[in-house]
Design a protein around this motif. Structure first.
Motif, PDB file in Angstrom:
ATOM      1  N   SER A   9       0.840  -1.195   0.000  1.00 44.74           N
ATOM      2  CA  SER A   9       0.000   0.000   0.000  1.00 44.74           C
ATOM      3  C   SER A   9       0.877   1.249   0.000  1.00 44.74           C
ATOM      4  O   SER A   9       1.943   1.270   0.593  1.00 44.74           O
ATOM      5  N   SER A  10       0.419   2.273  -0.695  1.00 49.56           N
ATOM      6  CA  SER A  10       1.211   3.502  -0.722  1.00 49.56           C
ATOM      7  C   SER A  10       0.701   4.501   0.316  1.00 49.56           C
ATOM      8  O   SER A  10       1.146   5.634   0.351  1.00 49.56           O
ATOM      9  N   ASP A  11      -0.255   4.065   1.152  1.00 47.55           N
ATOM     10  CA  ASP A  11      -0.773   4.970   2.183  1.00 47.55           C
ATOM     11  C   ASP A  11       0.358   5.401   3.115  1.00 47.55           C
ATOM     12  O   ASP A  11       1.179   4.576   3.509  1.00 47.55           O
ATOM     13  N   VAL A  12       0.395   6.660   3.463  1.00 46.11           N
ATOM     14  CA  VAL A  12       1.438   7.107   4.387  1.00 46.11           C
ATOM     15  C   VAL A  12       0.881   7.128   5.806  1.00 46.11           C
ATOM     16  O   VAL A  12      -0.327   7.237   6.012  1.00 46.11           O
ATOM     17  N   ASP A  13       1.785   7.001   6.746  1.00 52.80           N
ATOM     18  CA  ASP A  13       1.378   7.040   8.150  1.00 52.80           C
ATOM     19  C   ASP A  13       0.907   8.439   8.517  1.00 52.80           C
ATOM     20  O   ASP A  13       1.466   9.425   8.060  1.00 52.80           O
ATOM     21  N   LYS A  14      -0.104   8.486   9.371  1.00 50.02           N
ATOM     22  CA  LYS A  14      -0.457   9.760   9.984  1.00 50.02           C
ATOM     23  C   LYS A  14       0.304   9.864  11.300  1.00 50.02           C
ATOM     24  O   LYS A  14       0.643   8.848  11.904  1.00 50.02           O
ATOM     25  N   LYS A  15       0.566  11.070  11.728  1.00 55.99           N
ATOM     26  CA  LYS A  15       1.196  11.262  13.042  1.00 55.99           C
ATOM     27  C   LYS A  15       0.104  11.186  14.098  1.00 55.99           C
ATOM     28  O   LYS A  15      -0.922  11.872  14.003  1.00 55.99           O
ATOM     29  N   LEU A 332      -7.124  18.798  10.361  1.00 58.65           N
ATOM     30  CA  LEU A 332      -5.801  18.358  10.830  1.00 58.65           C
ATOM     31  C   LEU A 332      -5.488  16.958  10.296  1.00 58.65           C
ATOM     32  O   LEU A 332      -4.365  16.658   9.884  1.00 58.65           O
ATOM     33  N   SER A 333      -6.523  16.115  10.301  1.00 59.79           N
ATOM     34  CA  SER A 333      -6.344  14.753   9.795  1.00 59.79           C
ATOM     35  C   SER A 333      -5.956  14.778   8.320  1.00 59.79           C
ATOM     36  O   SER A 333      -5.099  14.010   7.870  1.00 59.79           O
ATOM     37  N   ASP A 334      -6.580  15.688   7.552  1.00 64.67           N
ATOM     38  CA  ASP A 334      -6.227  15.817   6.130  1.00 64.67           C
ATOM     39  C   ASP A 334      -4.750  16.193   5.961  1.00 64.67           C
ATOM     40  O   ASP A 334      -4.138  15.885   4.946  1.00 64.67           O
ATOM     41  N   LEU A 335      -4.205  16.857   6.974  1.00 68.34           N
ATOM     42  CA  LEU A 335      -2.777  17.211   6.921  1.00 68.34           C
ATOM     43  C   LEU A 335      -1.909  16.120   7.557  1.00 68.34           C
ATOM     44  O   LEU A 335      -0.715  16.310   7.791  1.00 68.34           O
ATOM     45  N   GLY A 336      -2.533  14.998   7.898  1.00 69.90           N
ATOM     46  CA  GLY A 336      -1.781  13.868   8.440  1.00 69.90           C
ATOM     47  C   GLY A 336      -1.527  13.960   9.936  1.00 69.90           C
ATOM     48  O   GLY A 336      -0.665  13.260  10.471  1.00 69.90           O
ATOM     49  N   GLN A 337      -2.279  14.815  10.629  1.00 72.04           N
ATOM     50  CA  GLN A 337      -2.058  15.035  12.065  1.00 72.04           C
ATOM     51  C   GLN A 337      -3.316  14.597  12.824  1.00 72.04           C
ATOM     52  O   GLN A 337      -4.363  15.205  12.657  1.00 72.04           O
ATOM     53  N   LEU A 338      -3.187  13.561  13.654  1.00 73.60           N
ATOM     54  CA  LEU A 338      -4.355  13.090  14.386  1.00 73.60           C
ATOM     55  C   LEU A 338      -4.297  13.496  15.858  1.00 73.60           C
ATOM     56  O   LEU A 338      -3.388  13.081  16.579  1.00 73.60           O
ATOM     57  N   ILE A 339      -5.255  14.345  16.255  1.00 72.62           N
ATOM     58  CA  ILE A 339      -5.375  14.671  17.679  1.00 72.62           C
ATOM     59  C   ILE A 339      -6.568  13.884  18.223  1.00 72.62           C
ATOM     60  O   ILE A 339      -7.072  12.982  17.551  1.00 72.62           O
ATOM     61  N   SER A 361      10.424  17.880  16.631  1.00 74.29           N
ATOM     62  CA  SER A 361      10.130  18.422  15.287  1.00 74.29           C
ATOM     63  C   SER A 361       8.702  18.083  14.859  1.00 74.29           C
ATOM     64  O   SER A 361       8.058  18.850  14.131  1.00 74.29           O
ATOM     65  N   ASP A 362       8.183  16.934  15.317  1.00 78.33           N
ATOM     66  CA  ASP A 362       6.791  16.586  15.001  1.00 78.33           C
ATOM     67  C   ASP A 362       5.832  17.544  15.700  1.00 78.33           C
ATOM     68  O   ASP A 362       4.787  17.898  15.144  1.00 78.33           O
ATOM     69  N   MET A 363       6.205  17.942  16.922  1.00 80.37           N
ATOM     70  CA  MET A 363       5.340  18.854  17.672  1.00 80.37           C
ATOM     71  C   MET A 363       5.332  20.222  16.987  1.00 80.37           C
ATOM     72  O   MET A 363       4.288  20.852  16.852  1.00 80.37           O
ATOM     73  N   GLU A 364       6.529  20.653  16.525  1.00 82.97           N
ATOM     74  CA  GLU A 364       6.625  21.930  15.801  1.00 82.97           C
ATOM     75  C   GLU A 364       5.729  21.893  14.561  1.00 82.97           C
ATOM     76  O   GLU A 364       5.012  22.850  14.263  1.00 82.97           O
ATOM     77  N   HIS A 365       5.814  20.773  13.852  1.00 79.84           N
ATOM     78  CA  HIS A 365       5.022  20.671  12.621  1.00 79.84           C
ATOM     79  C   HIS A 365       3.523  20.701  12.933  1.00 79.84           C
ATOM     80  O   HIS A 365       2.741  21.368  12.249  1.00 79.84           O
ATOM     81  N   LEU A 366       3.133  19.988  13.987  1.00 82.80           N
ATOM     82  CA  LEU A 366       1.720  20.002  14.390  1.00 82.80           C
ATOM     83  C   LEU A 366       1.251  21.427  14.685  1.00 82.80           C
ATOM     84  O   LEU A 366       0.164  21.833  14.275  1.00 82.80           O
TER      85      LEU A 366
END
Ligand SMILES: *Cc1c(COP(=O)(O)O)cnc(C)c1O
Length: 384
Positions: A9-15, A332-339, A361-366
């Motif tokens: 699968s080419s699906d990418v992981d969400k954070k 946020l989910s569309d941007l790959g960020q799951l809260i 760096s993940d927190m900064e990106h979020l």
């Protein structure tokens, strides 16, 4: 018939900034790309190593304690401890609850018809020790187990399990002390001897960063060995599971072999990172980056600054007519960020976790994504 081969699968992981399931490293996931038999020596050796490692992480001696792995999510292990430690005659559990995971223990006792009392506390502060002391004094020799949640992941409160444990030992000496350390084990130190803990539960997919599939109990052997025949469940009998693991080294029923392989790798990664101390530092740094950034954007925490938890943070919704959690979450989910939605009953909150395979760096990106999403929703930043 020919073998079915699907392309990867080419699906990418969400954070995942959640209380679980949590993100895992690629290497932990790669460790699962093997089939092992449940009776295979390689597999039973790995289980044995994991059981030893868990005691080392807990800082306890194998003479006093044992660790038992059990299939299922964390709740299965919580239920197994409540089942196994409550004698069929005159068993009674006291649940100290200041959130939804404490309330889940109550639900377990209700469904399993385990006699119990609940001492409830507000969700946005730690358990009140004076009230606990008064209750225990007023009910001498009443309880066979007293339970508490270490990090109430529903809010982020870290309860003073050391002091609770000392009260239990002094005022209810016959009771087992049970700590749900699901979201804290491996990342918030807890001295089992000092806290008089008899049972501690955590899961493979919290701070130890394996994949979901099993959970584990660290149990004081002296107490556990007296619990034979208590459980009103076969699959959730932690004493029976212990005997299986000690006997032939196997799980009684089909083990989650891939999850065990992943966990074995995850424990190596923990060592490689620099052990629990290094992990604590990373989570604390994650939390600091998050909390400073959210503060700059005007978000208000549910808990006061005196609550020093760094596992997960609850934030009040911004007060703006354009803000809805559903849209905030979806964008946020569309941007790959799951809260995660909030889980306290008396305030509109959402939660952001710092645990799992997350780095500053993940927190900064979020934070950047949150800013972008608020702007897209027409919610001015800083929010009010
Ligand atoms: C995650 C968690 C659990 C277990 O939840 P499961 O969904 O069963 O894995 C229990 N207690 C606490 C405090 C938790 O954070």
């Amino acid at each position: 018939m020919s073998r079915i081969i699907m392309s990867p699968s080419s699906d990418v992981d969400k954070k995942l900034f959640t209380p679980g399931p949590l993100g895992c490293s690629l290497s932990v996931k790669e460790a699962m790309l093997r089939d092992l038999g449940s009776r295979d020596a390689e597999f039973t050796d790995k289980v044995k190593q994991i059981r030893q490692q868990l005691l080392i992480i807990a800082g306890v001696s194998p003479d006093q304690f044992t660790s038992v792995l059990l299939q299922g999510s964390g709740t299965y292990c919580v239920e197994s401890v409540l089942q196994t430690t409550t004698p069929r005659i005159d068993g009674r559990v006291l649940i100290l609850s200041n959130g939804s995971y404490g309330n889940r223990m109550k639900k377990i006792c209700e469904v399993s018809q385990i006699p119990h009392d609940v001492l409830p506390f507000p969700e946005d502060s730690v358990i009140d020790l004076e009230e606990v002391a008064d209750w225990l004094e007023d009910h001498p020799d009443t309880y066979t187990t007293v339970s508490v949640v270490h990090c109430e992941t529903s809010s982020g409160v870290i309860n003073p399990v050391d002091k609770v444990g000392q009260l239990v030992r002094a005022l209810q000496p016959g009771a087992a002390f049970f700590v749900d350390a699901m979201s804290s084990f491996g990342a918030v130190p807890i001295d089992l001897e000092l806290c008089s803990v008899d049972y501690l539960v955590s899961s493979a997919n919290k701070c130890l960063q394996g994949v979901p599939g099993f959970a584990f109990v660290i149990a004081r052997k002296k107490h556990l060995l007296g619990c034979k025949g208590n459980a009103r469940s076969l699959s959730l009998d932690i004493m029976d599971q212990y005997e299986g693991l000690e006997g032939n080294g196997q799980f009684r029923f089909t083990p989650p072999t891939h999850a065990v392989l992943a966990f074995h790798r995850a424990l190596k990664e923990l060592q490689f990172e620099g052990g629990v101390e290094a992990r604590i530092k990373r989570y604390q740094k994650n939390c600091q980056v998050l909390q400073e950034g959210m503060k700059r954007m005007g978000f208000k925490k549910l808990l006061s600054d005196s609550c020093k938890g760094y596992i997960i943070t609850s934030y009040h919704y911004p007060k703006h007519p354009n803000f809805t959690f559903d849209e905030f979450y979806r964008r946020l989910s569309d941007l790959g960020q799951l809260i995660y939605p909030g889980k306290v009953t008396n305030a509109d909150c959402f939660r952001i976790g710092n645990i799992g395979d997350l780095y500053p760096s993940d927190m900064e990106h979020l934070l950047k994504c949150i800013h972008q999403v608020l702007s897209a929703m027409g919610v001015p930043v800083p929010v009010s």
